[in-house]
Motif scaffolding. Sequence first.
Motif, mmCIF file in Angstrom:
data_model
loop_
_atom_site.group_PDB
_atom_site.id
_atom_site.type_symbol
_atom_site.label_atom_id
_atom_site.label_comp_id
_atom_site.label_asym_id
_atom_site.label_seq_id
_atom_site.Cartn_x
_atom_site.Cartn_y
_atom_site.Cartn_z
ATOM 1 N N ARG A 85 0.830 -1.210 0.000
ATOM 2 C CA ARG A 85 0.000 0.000 0.000
ATOM 3 C C ARG A 85 0.861 1.255 0.000
ATOM 4 O O ARG A 85 0.486 2.254 -0.608
ATOM 5 N N ALA A 86 2.000 1.212 0.656
ATOM 6 C CA ALA A 86 2.915 2.358 0.628
ATOM 7 C C ALA A 86 3.427 2.572 -0.790
ATOM 8 O O ALA A 86 3.505 3.701 -1.269
ATOM 9 N N MET A 87 3.762 1.474 -1.472
ATOM 10 C CA MET A 87 4.247 1.567 -2.849
ATOM 11 C C MET A 87 3.149 2.142 -3.758
ATOM 12 O O MET A 87 3.422 3.017 -4.585
ATOM 13 N N ALA A 88 1.903 1.708 -3.587
ATOM 14 C CA ALA A 88 0.798 2.226 -4.396
ATOM 15 C C ALA A 88 0.594 3.713 -4.147
ATOM 16 O O ALA A 88 0.334 4.487 -5.080
ATOM 17 N N TYR A 89 0.728 4.143 -2.894
ATOM 18 C CA TYR A 89 0.586 5.560 -2.563
ATOM 19 C C TYR A 89 1.675 6.395 -3.238
ATOM 20 O O TYR A 89 1.406 7.437 -3.837
ATOM 21 N N LEU A 90 2.909 5.920 -3.181
ATOM 22 C CA LEU A 90 4.005 6.660 -3.821
ATOM 23 C C LEU A 90 3.849 6.672 -5.331
ATOM 24 O O LEU A 90 4.138 7.685 -5.978
ATOM 25 N N GLU A 91 3.377 5.577 -5.920
ATOM 26 C CA GLU A 91 3.126 5.557 -7.364
ATOM 27 C C GLU A 91 2.064 6.585 -7.738
ATOM 28 O O GLU A 91 2.193 7.287 -8.741
ATOM 29 N N MET A 125 3.645 10.001 -7.690
ATOM 30 C CA MET A 125 4.521 10.229 -8.842
ATOM 31 C C MET A 125 3.703 10.409 -10.114
ATOM 32 O O MET A 125 4.023 11.264 -10.939
ATOM 33 N N ASP A 126 2.645 9.617 -10.290
ATOM 34 C CA ASP A 126 1.804 9.721 -11.489
ATOM 35 C C ASP A 126 1.156 11.092 -11.614
ATOM 36 O O ASP A 126 0.900 11.563 -12.715
ATOM 37 N N ARG A 127 0.883 11.728 -10.497
ATOM 38 C CA ARG A 127 0.199 13.025 -10.506
ATOM 39 C C ARG A 127 1.149 14.193 -10.261
ATOM 40 O O ARG A 127 0.713 15.279 -9.915
ATOM 41 N N GLN A 128 2.436 13.961 -10.426
ATOM 42 C CA GLN A 128 3.480 14.971 -10.248
ATOM 43 C C GLN A 128 3.421 15.640 -8.879
ATOM 44 O O GLN A 128 3.703 16.829 -8.726
ATOM 45 N N LEU A 129 3.064 14.869 -7.842
ATOM 46 C CA LEU A 129 3.088 15.383 -6.478
ATOM 47 C C LEU A 129 4.418 15.084 -5.804
ATOM 48 O O LEU A 129 4.647 15.478 -4.665
#
Length: 92
Positions: A54-60, A63-67
């Motif tokens: 879930r941490a990996m999904a949150y970071l992805e 990154m996908d939304r340029q945050l």
Amino acid sequence: MSTAMNFGSKSFQPRPPDKGAFPLDHFGECSDFKERFMQCLRDSGYESGACRQRAMAYLECRMDRQLMANEPLEKLGFKDLIDEKSEAKPEK
């Protein structure tokens, strides 16, 4: 008096964090991912190792939304999870 009490001789020069700053998620684009991660932490007694997917999904999401800056997930400590994911995919 000691010369160590001379406070004016050195001035503190702040420096930015090594990875830089990243924008806050003002529009809540990744709040679902964050909430799933936080719920996992609560359910596991705050054992973060149990919530790495879930941490990996949150970071992805970030990154996908340029945050945050795009970084390879391997550099963020998820190499073992990526290897597991690629092994689970059937080869064509």
